[in-house]
Design a protein around this motif. Structure first.
Motif, PDB file in Angstrom:
ATOM      1  N   ILE A  52       0.860  -1.180   0.000  1.00 28.06           N
ATOM      2  CA  ILE A  52       0.000   0.000   0.000  1.00 28.06           C
ATOM      3  C   ILE A  52       0.894   1.227   0.000  1.00 28.06           C
ATOM      4  N   GLU A  53       0.558   2.193  -0.843  1.00 29.80           N
ATOM      5  CA  GLU A  53       1.336   3.419  -0.976  1.00 29.80           C
ATOM      6  C   GLU A  53       0.441   4.628  -0.810  1.00 29.80           C
ATOM      7  N   ILE A  54       1.055   5.759  -0.533  1.00 31.65           N
ATOM      8  CA  ILE A  54       0.373   7.043  -0.610  1.00 31.65           C
ATOM      9  C   ILE A  54       0.132   7.294  -2.095  1.00 31.65           C
ATOM     10  N   ASP A  55      -1.035   7.769  -2.477  1.00 29.60           N
ATOM     11  CA  ASP A  55      -1.342   7.990  -3.888  1.00 29.60           C
ATOM     12  C   ASP A  55      -0.285   8.822  -4.602  1.00 29.60           C
ATOM     13  N   ALA A  56       0.296   9.778  -3.920  1.00 28.34           N
ATOM     14  CA  ALA A  56       1.303  10.644  -4.548  1.00 28.34           C
ATOM     15  C   ALA A  56       2.501   9.846  -5.044  1.00 28.34           C
ATOM     16  N   HIS A  57       2.800   8.686  -4.449  1.00 33.57           N
ATOM     17  CA  HIS A  57       3.919   7.862  -4.903  1.00 33.57           C
ATOM     18  C   HIS A  57       3.643   7.257  -6.263  1.00 33.57           C
ATOM     19  N   SER A  58       2.384   7.177  -6.659  1.00 29.80           N
ATOM     20  CA  SER A  58       2.010   6.557  -7.922  1.00 29.80           C
ATOM     21  C   SER A  58       2.354   7.431  -9.112  1.00 29.80           C
ATOM     22  N   THR A  70      -4.706   6.708   0.107  1.00 30.82           N
ATOM     23  CA  THR A  70      -3.850   5.540  -0.118  1.00 30.82           C
ATOM     24  C   THR A  70      -4.387   4.700  -1.267  1.00 30.82           C
ATOM     25  N   CYS A  71      -3.530   3.816  -1.775  1.00 32.88           N
ATOM     26  CA  CYS A  71      -3.964   2.882  -2.806  1.00 32.88           C
ATOM     27  C   CYS A  71      -3.176   1.584  -2.674  1.00 32.88           C
ATOM     28  N   CYS A  72      -3.785   0.507  -3.117  1.00 32.49           N
ATOM     29  CA  CYS A  72      -3.176  -0.818  -3.015  1.00 32.49           C
ATOM     30  C   CYS A  72      -2.425  -1.127  -4.306  1.00 32.49           C
ATOM     31  N   HIS A  73      -1.132  -1.366  -4.213  1.00 30.00           N
ATOM     32  CA  HIS A  73      -0.325  -1.682  -5.385  1.00 30.00           C
ATOM     33  C   HIS A  73      -0.205  -3.197  -5.591  1.00 30.00           C
TER      34      HIS A  73
END
Length: 67
Positions: A28-34, A58-61
């Motif tokens: 799971i990452e902070i959306d900004a990392h995407s 957040t979002c699931c990678h």
């Protein structure tokens, strides 16, 4: 395998009946990392961050689309 992880993304290959995730690990990452950092900072004004103020940030990678 993670236990008790609830997920409503039914088109993920790890999704199981009852909204359970069957992945061995979950990333799971902070959306900004995407985003590409240059794009994020220049176009959206986002700064690299490692803390979320709410779950919507957040979002699931781990997601892998079902075939």
């Amino acid at each position: 395998m993670p236990k008790g992880v609830n997920c409503s993304v039914a088109n993920c290959s790890f999704w199981k009946e009852g909204n359970l995730c069957n992945a061995e690990e979950i990333k799971i990452e902070i959306d900004a990392h995407s985003f590409n950092e240059e794009f994020a900072s220049d176009k959206l004004g986002l700064l690299h961050q490692d803390q979320a103020m709410q779950s919507a940030a957040t979002c699931c990678h781990t997601f892998k689309k079902k075939e």
